[in-house]
Design an enzyme around this catalytic site. Structure first.
Site, PDB file in Angstrom:
ATOM      1  N   ASP A   5      30.713  24.895  34.317  1.00 12.44           N
ATOM      2  CA  ASP A   5      30.811  25.680  35.552  1.00 12.44           C
ATOM      3  C   ASP A   5      31.478  24.795  36.591  1.00 12.44           C
ATOM      4  OD1 ASP A   5      30.556  27.114  37.860  1.00 12.44           O
ATOM      5  OD2 ASP A   5      28.359  27.258  37.807  1.00 12.44           O
ATOM      6  N   LYS A  33      34.528  44.198  47.799  1.00 13.42           N
ATOM      7  CA  LYS A  33      33.830  45.093  48.725  1.00 13.42           C
ATOM      8  C   LYS A  33      34.568  45.012  50.061  1.00 13.42           C
ATOM      9  CE  LYS A  33      29.936  46.554  46.648  1.00 13.42           C
ATOM     10  NZ  LYS A  33      29.542  47.981  46.527  1.00 13.42           N
ATOM     11  N   ILE A  72      45.043  35.666  31.349  1.00 13.53           N
ATOM     12  CA  ILE A  72      46.114  34.778  31.792  1.00 13.53           C
ATOM     13  C   ILE A  72      45.836  33.343  31.363  1.00 13.53           C
ATOM     14  CG2 ILE A  72      47.221  33.777  33.831  1.00 13.53           C
ATOM     15  CD1 ILE A  72      46.952  36.534  35.172  1.00 13.53           C
ATOM     16  N   TYR A 109      38.710  37.607  48.422  1.00 20.66           N
ATOM     17  CA  TYR A 109      39.702  37.178  47.437  1.00 20.66           C
ATOM     18  C   TYR A 109      41.021  36.791  48.107  1.00 20.66           C
ATOM     19  CZ  TYR A 109      42.438  37.349  43.090  1.00 20.66           C
ATOM     20  OH  TYR A 109      43.233  37.049  42.019  1.00 20.66           O
TER      21      TYR A 109
END
Length: 485
Positions: A300, A333, A258, A391
């Site tokens: 970063d 997770k 994207i 997320y």
């Protein structure tokens, strides 16, 4: 590289990620016959933007309810866009208004019989003050629903319910959301339906949004509610073929997927790019920056000194006009099995880093007057997702950041908006197990996944200098996914 070459490259890059075998089969000669015979779903190949095509490639049918308040502004906008229109029989006053603005127009249908097929429907609902007027809305869509061509566009324009002068007007204006979301599911054939709430006094700000919603740029945006308000700074006069000409645009996570598509579309629209990604993606970053005539910035962004370094880079560059927060990570997770490092890394990269960078850029004065900040959220931040508490938390937080920062940034003449992609065909979704991937593709009104360029087109619209009236919006690019609101 010229605009057409960029567009062809963009499509080739993104369609490499696309491997929707069923879509391709259903649109083949044999597959089309078989799917019809067996009654299987048949998603259409979506129309996507090509340079030099008109804003609307076909005729628009216009309707209105009550005493429509936008006919004069719409006529002016249609004239600027080169839109050819026809009037529903319940809107005879449009013909004289259209003539005043030099528009080619006519009356659609004869004696209650529908007229020719049209590419778009637009209904001006701003004059509806009571739910008892809903029959005008019903009659328009009852008459015209079957007359919209495949890959057509439907737009309803109303007034923001929260600013209406009476409870009854607020009620009928809020009811428009239920209508448009349902129409998006009913009309099918890759027809998009969207609702625009235009604040009083913001009528001159509609052109950018209508150019987007009526064109193939919005092919994977449907059932959305978009608010156009009075801007804190006026939109500049722009070249619609190159709306970002001369604008300096930072795109994070730009080396692939994207992010790369965003960089492609921004370059096509004339932007001077600063492509940013982590040092590990240096090769891909250098390739796309070189190809698009931009500069590469390997960094970063989650590092403690990143906000200050970015502010210094922006100031050294004379300030940036657009910042696109696309960089993000997943570490999936269930929360019971998730280590704290997985939680912290996702929240830090996807949310906290954006907050710190925004604060640093604003404090340093590194964003130019009229700057645009566009963030990438996710449908997971709206609907949630199994195994993605970290997320979903981060992406819902992006929505909260956009909505809370919008009035703060508006005081500085800066806008902030977000897109929330659904199932988009990328390397990441290609790695999803087949059954889950197929469910993600089919569970929307388009019956297929979107492409990275669909997200990029929405971001380019929000980033445009002409979009000063858009602030605090969160627009889903999901083909009207069945997940979430």
């Amino acid at each position: 590289m010229d605009a057409q070459a960029l567009s062809r490259t963009n499509q080739a890059v993104n369609r490499t990620d696309m491997s929707d075998s069923y879509l391709n089969f259903a649109n083949s000669s044999f597959g089309a016959k078989l799917t019809d015979l067996m009654g299987l779903p048949k998603p259409l190949v979506l129309e996507r933007f090509q340079p030099d095509q008109p804003a609307l490639n076909g005729t628009l049918l216009l309707g209105g309810g009550g005493t429509p308040e936008l006919l004069q502004p719409l006529a002016k906008t249609f004239a600027a866009m080169g839109v050819q229109s026809e009037a529903h029989r319940a809107l005879p006053q449009w013909l004289s208004i259209a003539n005043q603005h030099g528009l080619v127009s006519g009356r659609w249908g004869v004696e209650d019989q529908p007229g020719a097929k049209v590419k778009a429907l637009l209904f001006d609902a701003t004059g509806m003050t009571d739910s008892s007027q809903s029959e005008e809305l019903y009659q328009f869509f009852h008459d015209a629903a079957r007359s919209v061509l495949a890959c057509g566009r439907v737009v309803v324009i109303g007034r923001p319910p929260e600013s209406c002068s009476s409870p009854r007007k607020a009620t009928v204006q809020r009811a428009l959301e239920g209508l448009t979301r349902s129409l998006g599911k009913e009309l099918k054939r890759a027809i998009t339906v969207n609702l625009v709430y235009c604040a009083e006094g913001a009528e001159a700000q509609l052109e950018s949004t209508l150019r987007f919603l009526l064109s193939p740029r919005s092919t994977y945006v449907s059932a959305q509610v978009i608010r156009v308000g009075k801007p804190s700074s006026e939109s500049a006069t722009i070249d619609w073929a190159l709306p970002l000409a001369g604008k300096k645009v930072l795109v994070t996570g730009a080396s692939r997927g994207i992010g790369a598509a965003i960089a492609e579309v921004m370059a096509r629209d004339g932007a001077q790019l600063i492509c940013l990604d982590v040092p590990q993606a240096q090769d891909g970053l250098d390739e796309i920056a070189t190809r698009l005539g931009g500069c590469a910035l390997a960094m970063d962004i989650s590092a403690p000194d990143a906000p200050a370094l970015l502010s210094e880079a922006a100031l050294a560059d004379g300030g940036w006009d657009v910042v696109v927060h696309n960089a993000g990570i997943t570490r999936d997770k269930t929360i019971a099995n998730m280590k704290d490092a997985l939680w912290n890394s996702v929240v830090n990269v996807n949310l906290s880093t954006q907050e710190r960078i925004n604060d640093a850029l604003v404090e340093a004065g590194a964003l130019k007057a009229g700057a645009r900040v566009v963030c990438v959220s996710s449908i997971s931040g709206i609907a949630g997702n199994l195994g993605q508490t970290n997320y979903a938390f981060s992406k819902a937080g992006v929505i909260g950041m956009v909505q809370s920062m919008a009035p703060v940034l508006a005081e500085r003449g800066i806008t902030i908006n977000a897109v929330a992609p659904g199932f988009i065909e990328t390397q990441m979704t290609a790695a999803i197990p087949f059954t889950i991937r197929e469910a993600g593709r089919r569970m929307n009104s388009m019956g297929q996944g979107g492409l990275p360029e669909d997200v990029a087109e929405a971001i380019a619209w929000l980033a445009s200098p002409a979009s000063a009236g858009l602030n605090g919006n969160v627009v889903r690019v999901c083909g009207q996914s069945l997940l979430g609101a």
